[in-house]
Structures are given as structure tokens and as C-alpha cells.
Design an enzyme around this catalytic site. Structure first.
Site, PDB file in Angstrom:
ATOM      1  N   SER A  71       0.752  -1.409   0.061  1.00 22.83           N
ATOM      2  CA  SER A  71       0.097   0.205   0.210  1.00 22.83           C
ATOM      3  C   SER A  71       0.997   1.347   0.472  1.00 22.83           C
ATOM      4  O   SER A  71      -0.311   2.280  -0.425  1.00 22.83           O
ATOM      5  CB  SER A  71      -1.150  -0.012   0.909  1.00 22.83           C
ATOM      6  N   SER A 119      -6.425   2.697   3.677  1.00 27.90           N
ATOM      7  CA  SER A 119      -5.892   1.618   2.423  1.00 27.90           C
ATOM      8  C   SER A 119      -6.366   0.149   1.819  1.00 27.90           C
ATOM      9  O   SER A 119      -6.716  -0.613   2.006  1.00 27.90           O
ATOM     10  CB  SER A 119      -4.259   0.289   3.490  1.00 27.90           C
ATOM     11  N   THR A 209       1.618   3.069   5.363  1.00 35.92           N
ATOM     12  CA  THR A 209       2.187   2.115   5.645  1.00 35.92           C
ATOM     13  C   THR A 209       1.715   1.327   4.588  1.00 35.92           C
ATOM     14  O   THR A 209       1.294   1.469   3.661  1.00 35.92           O
ATOM     15  CB  THR A 209       1.485   1.605   6.702  1.00 35.92           C
ATOM     16  N   ARG A 252       6.597  -0.247  12.457  1.00 35.97           N
ATOM     17  CA  ARG A 252       6.700   0.131  11.783  1.00 35.97           C
ATOM     18  C   ARG A 252       6.654   1.531  12.444  1.00 35.97           C
ATOM     19  O   ARG A 252       7.669   2.249  12.031  1.00 35.97           O
ATOM     20  CB  ARG A 252       5.462   0.073  10.569  1.00 35.97           C
TER      21      ARG A 252
END
Length: 266
Positions: A71, A119, A209, A252
Site C-alpha cells: 500500500s 489502505s 504504511t 513500523r
């Protein structure tokens, strides 16, 4: 006319972006490595100044390894969709067809901003169908994105042949920040605007992300790429890590933010 900071740094990036070779002077950063070790996470993180003269790196070998963008490709995909008219300017609305899309947050209408931030796969698959394979290939060449390879039209960024490294993600983001990509500046500004993750009085973090399912030998890969602006500077980052379990996805953003603080960027 006196130039603003943003205009000055955009000119600086534009002048240096083709000359920048991150790996030629990047060395392992102890502070970044300690963060990865603390959380027992396997991955890489690159943090680069606007002019590329300062680069902090954890695991340079992996930073040069290419993975599916997942994504994170929604960033260039937004530009492509706007340019081709598949996304109707800033007021575009993706209309849900009432069918279960596999995740509760996707089962509703989406604006361009909510589609990117959540996303929404089906939203961007609609874009892909409207744009078509031939034009996608042309756009990948035009923006010099990753290895510029496609696959199945509506899933090539998820399970196709497209691959990109952490270094390449940053090179692309620097062009976007400087509005130096071959797209209308208004489209580049809009794309940056919907990438805002966190805004404070002292800094703003822009990012996207990505989650690659079963890359390579079966390990999921988690991405977080973007840039951070402060009062008088801009820095660019790209992290990818192995996701051994679902909860690892939280590392992340967590690692990136801790790293930015450790290097006194924010």
C-alpha cells in the site's frame, strides 16, 4: 521575491536528487540499531536529509533489497489516478457497492483521503481498472518507480512483479516533496496533504504504511515511508520489517518515531 523555506528546500532537493547516492556514505547508525534490537525486530530503516548529505541507516544490505511496495504504492497511485482522471480531483468519492470487502472499515464510501489512510484496496482497484495496464506501464517509466514491472492489473502492487527498495522509496518521496515529479503540482500537493499522519506545533509527519503478504520465503513485510517537516528542515524515511505476527505491524511507526527522536529530528 523572497523565497519561503519550503521553496528553498524544494529547489535544493531538485538540484541534488539526481546526484544523490545514499549508500556511498551511509554507515550503520548505533542509535537506530539499538531501537531495532530493543524490539527484536528484523528490518531496515533509512533516514535522509533533504540534500542527502546526512543519512542514518540500519541494515544497509536490506535497504538495497527490493520488496513489493504493497500500500505504499497508493502514493504514486494517487498521482496516476488524478492525472488520468480516474480520481475526480479533491472531491472524489469512492462509492461502496454494499458487498463485504474483507475489512469493516472498507465497507463504506470513501473519500480520497480516507481511502489512502485506511489502505482501501477496492478503492484503488477501481482506479487501476480505469487507468489500464498500458498507461500504468508508461507512468512507472515516467516516474522511475522501483523496477517498473507490472503484473496482474488490479493487484500488481500487492502480489505482482513490482519491487522497490527503501532507498528508492526515499528518492521517490524527495521528488514528490519538491513537486519535481512529471505531474501537475496541484496533484502532488494534494497527495502530500492526504499523507499527513501527525501534526503538532513543532513537526508534521507525512507517511503511508504497507503490508506485503508472504514475501520471499513466506515472511510478511511491513512498510512505513514518508517524510517529516519541522520549522526549518525536512527529513525522509523508509522502513521495512519482517512481520512475524500481526501485532508486529505497530513497530513500523513506533520505530520510525523513536528513531526521529533519537536523532533529534523531532
Amino acid at each position: 521575491m523572497k523565497k519561503t523555506f519550503k521553496e528553498k528546500i524544494s529547489l535544493l532537493i531538485g538540484a541534488t536528487i539526481l546526484l544523490t547516492s545514499f549508500s556511498s556514505w551511509a554507515t550503520e547508525d548505533i542509535k537506530l540499531s539499538s531501537i531495532f534490537n530493543k524490539y527484536k525486530v528484523n528490518g531496515t530503516l533509512v533516514i535522509s536529509s533533504a540534500n542527502g548529505k546526512t543519512t542514518y541507516i540500519h541494515n544497509e544490505k536490506r535497504a538495497n533489497k527490493a520488496f513489493l511496495p504493497a500500500s505504499t504504492f497508493k502514493i504514486p497511485n494517487t498521482l496516476i489516478g488524478l492525472q488520468e482522471g480516474a480520481i475526480k480531483e479533491i472531491n472524489h468519492l469512492f462509492k461502496w457497492d454494499g458487498k463485504d470487502k474483507g475489512w469493516k472499515i472498507w465497507n463504506q464510501n470513501h473519500t480520497l483521503k480516507s481511502a489512502l489512510q485506511n489502505s482501501c484496496i477496492w478503492c484503488y482497484q477501481e482506479v487501476a481498472q480505469d487507468v489500464g495496464r498500458l498507461k500504468y506501464q508508461q507512468h512507472l517509466y515516467k516516474m522511475n518507480y522501483g523496477n517498473q514491472k507490472l503484473g496482474e492489473l488490479i493487484t500488481f502492487w500487492l502480489d505482482g512483479d513490482l519491487r522497490i527498495t527503501a532507498y528508492q522509496e526515499i528518492a521517490f518521496l524527495k521528488k514528490l516533496y519538491a513537486e519535481a515529479l512529471p505531474y501537475k503540482k496541484e496533484y502532488q500537493r494534494k497527495t502530500k496533504e492526504i499523507m499527513i499522519n501527525e501534526h503538532t506545533p513543532t513537526y508534521t509527519i507525512y507517511g503511508k504504511t504497507g503490508w506485503v503478504m508472504k514475501e520471499g520465503k513466506g515472511t510478511d513485510i511491513g512498510w512505513f515511508v514518508g517524510f517529516v517537516t519541522t520549522k526549518n528542515t525536512a527529513w525522509f524515511y523508509a522502513i521495512n520489517i519482517d512481520l512475524i505476527k500481526s501485532s508486529d505491524r505497530h513497530y513500523r511507526k513506533k520505530i520510525v518515531k523513536e528513531a526521529l527522536k533519537a536523532k533529534s529530528i523531532i
